[in-house]
Design a protein around this motif. Structure first.
Motif, mmCIF file in Angstrom:
data_model
loop_
_atom_site.group_PDB
_atom_site.id
_atom_site.type_symbol
_atom_site.label_atom_id
_atom_site.label_comp_id
_atom_site.label_asym_id
_atom_site.label_seq_id
_atom_site.Cartn_x
_atom_site.Cartn_y
_atom_site.Cartn_z
ATOM 1 N N ARG A 1 7.367 -7.782 8.957
ATOM 2 C CA ARG A 1 6.616 -6.532 8.974
ATOM 3 C C ARG A 1 7.032 -5.696 10.174
ATOM 4 N NH1 ARG A 1 5.335 -10.848 5.764
ATOM 5 N NH2 ARG A 1 4.090 -10.101 4.021
ATOM 6 N N GLU B 1 2.912 -1.817 11.300
ATOM 7 C CA GLU B 1 2.068 -2.683 10.489
ATOM 8 C C GLU B 1 1.287 -3.660 11.363
ATOM 9 O OE1 GLU B 1 3.671 -4.096 6.493
ATOM 10 O OE2 GLU B 1 5.493 -3.414 7.506
ATOM 11 N N CYS C 1 9.981 -10.008 11.667
ATOM 12 C CA CYS C 1 9.150 -8.877 12.094
ATOM 13 C C CYS C 1 9.801 -8.130 13.261
ATOM 14 C CB CYS C 1 7.766 -9.355 12.502
ATOM 15 S SG CYS C 1 6.833 -10.070 11.127
ATOM 16 N N TYR D 1 10.347 -0.344 4.450
ATOM 17 C CA TYR D 1 9.642 -0.977 5.572
ATOM 18 C C TYR D 1 10.228 -2.345 5.882
ATOM 19 C CZ TYR D 1 5.677 2.201 6.387
ATOM 20 O OH TYR D 1 4.878 3.254 6.756
ATOM 21 N N ARG D 2 10.471 -3.129 4.826
ATOM 22 C CA ARG D 2 10.995 -4.486 5.044
ATOM 23 C C ARG D 2 12.410 -4.457 5.612
ATOM 24 N NH1 ARG D 2 6.689 -4.934 5.368
ATOM 25 N NH2 ARG D 2 5.115 -5.717 3.924
#
Length: 245
Positions: free
Chosen positions: A20, A24, A49, A112-113
């Protein structure tokens, strides 16, 4: 290929390297970058992340710990790309299990990923010392080394694979290396059901002097995954439990 090489390849195949973004994390844990200034922070398990990478750019003192970091940055990046595409294929079949306010659609989620993966991989390449390989429930850190510990999408989510004793042993280890508080998100399993032993676990923590709060957060992607657990280190006296629903 040698047996050692085969073993390493097999271990990497068992890891899902998806993460993430920094933004986030702030929403998942109801935090701001400003509130974390001056704190020593551990993200565990951190996976792909970008919280450590982007947080460091914001001047935060943050480290990431994960079993994945036993592998090279190049291997992790390639695995991450594969895992993201595989996840997007599965997501297309299970869209109704998710709330699309945050990402809008699958393409938005993919962005986003990929953003998280790219930032993480670049930072591992540049500042590998921030990424510490660990195998839970053991951590190679000193007692109370970190002020705050963040743990996302691991404990409670895999209740079908990690038994109650593993959760207790892991939490005790997370508490050992933390001076002030731990935040865990989410409180549901992969099916969106509240972790079945959560009340028992909260009682255990309170009995051991922790102040435990169950708090709603401004982030919900998986349906029902919109709460976190805040565990504050307490004194020797009995702790307490607070719930905010």
């Amino acid at each position: 290929m040698s047996r050692v090489e085969q073993s390493i390849k097999l271990d990497l195949e068992r890891i899902v390297f998806i993460g993430r973004t920094f933004e986030e994390y702030l929403d998942m844990f109801s935090l701001s970058a400003e509130s974390l200034k001056g704190k020593k922070i551990l993200d565990c398990p951190a996976g792909a992340c970008s919280f450590t990478a982007v947080g460091s750019k914001h001047g935060l003192d943050v480290k990431a710990a994960d079993i994945a970091y036993y592998h090279s940055e190049e291997d992790l990046y390639n695995k991450g790309l594969q895992d993201i595409e595989h996840a997007m294929e599965l997501m297309d079949k299970a869209k109704s299990n998710y709330i699309w306010d945050y990402f809008k659609d699958i393409n938005g989620l993919r962005k986003y990923r990929l953003s998280a993966l790219n930032d993480c991989a670049k930072d591992i390449r540049k500042s590998s010392g921030r990424y510490v390989p660990v195998t839970l429930p053991s951590l190679l850190f000193n007692d109370a080394e970190f002020d705050i510990l963040l743990s996302a999408h691991f404990l409670f989510m895999y209740a079908d694979r990690l038994d109650y004793q593993f959760h207790i042993t892991t939490l005790n280890e997370l508490l050992r290396v933390t001076q002030e508080e731990i935040r865990i998100f989410p409180l549901v399993d992969l099916e969106g059901k509240r972790y079945e032993h959560l009340d028992k676990l909260i009682g255990y923590l309170a009995d051991n002097g922790c102040l435990v709060e169950e708090v709603k957060v401004p982030y919900e992607f998986q349906a029902n995954a919109n709460s976190m657990l805040i565990i504050k280190k307490g004194n020797k006296e009995r702790g307490s439990v607070q719930r905010y629903r």
